[in-house]
Design a protein around this motif. Structure first.
Motif, PDB file in Angstrom:
ATOM      1  N   LEU A   1       0.844  -1.199   0.000  1.00  0.00           N
ATOM      2  CA  LEU A   1       0.000   0.000   0.000  1.00  0.00           C
ATOM      3  C   LEU A   1       0.882   1.253   0.000  1.00  0.00           C
ATOM      4  O   LEU A   1       0.596   2.236  -0.691  1.00  0.00           O
ATOM      5  N   LYS A   2       1.945   1.168   0.785  1.00  0.00           N
ATOM      6  CA  LYS A   2       2.871   2.306   0.859  1.00  0.00           C
ATOM      7  C   LYS A   2       3.509   2.553  -0.519  1.00  0.00           C
ATOM      8  O   LYS A   2       3.662   3.704  -0.945  1.00  0.00           O
ATOM      9  N   ASP A   3       3.827   1.450  -1.208  1.00  0.00           N
ATOM     10  CA  ASP A   3       4.429   1.571  -2.548  1.00  0.00           C
ATOM     11  C   ASP A   3       3.533   2.374  -3.489  1.00  0.00           C
ATOM     12  O   ASP A   3       4.017   3.055  -4.379  1.00  0.00           O
ATOM     13  N   ILE A   4       2.203   2.208  -3.314  1.00  0.00           N
ATOM     14  CA  ILE A   4       1.312   2.961  -4.217  1.00  0.00           C
ATOM     15  C   ILE A   4       0.798   4.241  -3.538  1.00  0.00           C
ATOM     16  O   ILE A   4      -0.209   4.825  -3.953  1.00  0.00           O
ATOM     17  N   LYS A   5       1.486   4.597  -2.482  1.00  0.00           N
ATOM     18  CA  LYS A   5       1.244   5.884  -1.787  1.00  0.00           C
ATOM     19  C   LYS A   5      -0.186   6.028  -1.264  1.00  0.00           C
ATOM     20  O   LYS A   5      -0.829   7.064  -1.420  1.00  0.00           O
ATOM     21  N   ILE A   6      -0.642   4.946  -0.629  1.00  0.00           N
ATOM     22  CA  ILE A   6      -1.933   5.023   0.060  1.00  0.00           C
ATOM     23  C   ILE A   6      -1.670   4.809   1.550  1.00  0.00           C
ATOM     24  O   ILE A   6      -0.902   3.917   1.930  1.00  0.00           O
ATOM     25  N   LYS A   7      -2.340   5.629   2.362  1.00  0.00           N
ATOM     26  CA  LYS A   7      -2.123   5.578   3.818  1.00  0.00           C
ATOM     27  C   LYS A   7      -2.867   4.399   4.447  1.00  0.00           C
ATOM     28  O   LYS A   7      -3.954   4.051   4.032  1.00  0.00           O
ATOM     29  N   SER A   8      -2.286   3.834   5.494  1.00  0.00           N
ATOM     30  CA  SER A   8      -3.012   2.856   6.300  1.00  0.00           C
ATOM     31  C   SER A   8      -2.889   3.285   7.759  1.00  0.00           C
ATOM     32  O   SER A   8      -1.785   3.533   8.238  1.00  0.00           O
ATOM     33  N   ILE A   9      -4.016   3.377   8.464  1.00  0.00           N
ATOM     34  CA  ILE A   9      -3.957   3.820   9.860  1.00  0.00           C
ATOM     35  C   ILE A   9      -4.032   2.631  10.805  1.00  0.00           C
ATOM     36  O   ILE A   9      -4.038   2.791  12.011  1.00  0.00           O
ATOM     37  N   SER A  10      -4.123   1.432  10.235  1.00  0.00           N
ATOM     38  CA  SER A  10      -4.389   0.274  11.086  1.00  0.00           C
ATOM     39  C   SER A  10      -3.285  -0.774  10.975  1.00  0.00           C
ATOM     40  O   SER A  10      -2.711  -0.990   9.903  1.00  0.00           O
TER      41      SER A  10
END
Ligand code: PLP
Length: 374
Positions: free
Chosen positions: A292-301
């Motif tokens: 997810l980080k690779d495609i620049k999307i945040k994860s809060i969990s």
């Protein structure tokens, strides 16, 4: 306009807003189930159950009228031994929270404090209790303290209810701060561990296993990590006896079947022995977050529940209908969570990761998110 025409107008409005809901079958590759350990297709040896000579598929009555059983008693005794609390089995987590909170109606001079993002079953129980209640901002202990300080003097009993792992955000309650407030304001603390039971804790008792002695009332459910169906409330004997005498969802309903209790019990023993399932699940979470980080999307969990907020994915406001149409074209199922389940502005894809997902499954999901992202 007759009754059914009225309903059609109501439903048409939902459709036009992209808020119409439909039943959905489990697709081959999906990220929508709460079966975090992938137990739903596990073969269970039912011979042992037949040998118990218990009523199998229905309890045929309320637990107060013969619907209880030796098997249920022994599962409760096992849970009692682990939690050091009395146990009451309910048909579902919804029925447990509804019954438990609505019973507070019988307690004079009581008020309830609830996290804004608590599950619908908690809110419905509170509404049925007819008690005054105050909502604190999600996981905001300063706000909870402000409400406690402002309103506690008007009531003899204070009841705080929240979740350990939140069902839609996958984040976790600040238990240490909650316990500090509990010490200071002397409230009854109720924690719903629905999404953490079977996943967290040395004994798989939930995210707050270490603090269980300081928590007065705990909800656990068997329809998620246990790959089964049913639920339980754990508390002191007086509270459990109080529920047996007042919780209407317990008293006036055919009790959970022995079949479901048996599967819950067996699966609980199974996952306690097979911790590789948990390892696999947590590897998948780490892998998903990295991708997810690779495609620049945040994860809060850091939990199996991963919300991907639409506002982080799309530059412009999107029509739910368009998103749903797009989702239908993919062979991977992901859940679009809309109001009223979540507040406006917090619409999201709720990704539910499991131990039985492969890296390839997660890659397929990431490809979809990459495709959707603007
Ligand atoms: C926090 C929480 N509590 C209770 C429930 C209800 O549990 P059940 O599905 O067993 O009715 C859910 C279901 O999603 C939940 O998320």
């Amino acid at each position: 306009m007759n009754f059914f025409s009225y309903l059609n107008t109501f439903l048409e409005k939902l459709k036009s807003q992209g808020l119409f809901r439909e039943n959905k079958k489990e697709g081959k590759l999906n990220f929508i189930l709460n079966d975090y350990l992938g137990l739903r297709h596990r073969k269970i040896e039912l011979d042992k159950l037949y040998k118990l000579k218990e009523n199998l598929f229905t309890s045929s009555a309320s637990p107060l009228l013969g619907g209880y059983s030796n098997l249920k008693e022994s599962f409760c005794n096992f849970l009692k031994y682990l939690y050091k609390k009395e146990v009451l089995l309910f048909n579902t987590g919804y029925a447990a929270n509804l019954g438990c909170l609505s019973s507070l109606k019988h307690i004079n001079s009581l008020t309830i404090f609830v996290d804004k993002l608590a599950h619908a079953s908690i809110y419905d129980g509170i509404l049925l209790s007819q008690k005054p209640f105050f909502r604190f901002r999600h996981n905001d202990m300063d706000h909870l303290e402000y409400l406690l300080k402002t309103y506690s003097k008007n009531y003899k009993y204070l009841y705080v209810v929240t979740e350990s792992i939140f069902s839609m955000d996958g984040d976790i309650s600040p238990i240490k701060d909650l316990l500090i407030l509990k010490e200071k304001y002397n409230f009854v603390l109720h924690i719903d561990e629905a999404h953490a039971f079977g996943i967290y804790g040395k004994n798989l008792l939930g995210a707050f296993e270490k603090y269980k002695e300081s928590i007065d009332i705990i909800t656990i459910t068997f329809g998620k990590a246990l790959g089964s169906f049913g639920s339980a409330i754990l508390s002191e004997k007086s509270f459990i006896d109080f529920l047996i005498n007042t919780a209407r969802s317990y008293i006036y309903s055919t009790h959970i079947s022995n079949l479901n209790v048996f599967i819950s019990y067996l699966n609980f023993l199974y996952i306690r022995k097979n911790r590789n399932l948990h390892k696999k699940l947590f590897k998948n979470i780490v892998y998903f977050k990295r991708k997810l980080k690779d495609i620049k999307i945040k994860s809060i969990s850091n939990n199996p529940i991963q919300p991907i907020f639409l506002k982080d994915l799309f530059k412009s406001q999107k029509d739910f209908k368009d998103i749903l149409e797009k989702l239908k074209k993919f062979k991977v199922q992901i859940g679009l969570i809309r109001p009223p389940t979540v507040p406006k502005g917090k619409e999201r894809f709720r990704i539910s990761l499991r131990a039985d997902h492969s890296k390839k499954d997660i890659d397929e999901l990431i490809d979809i998110l990459r495709f959707l992202k603007e």
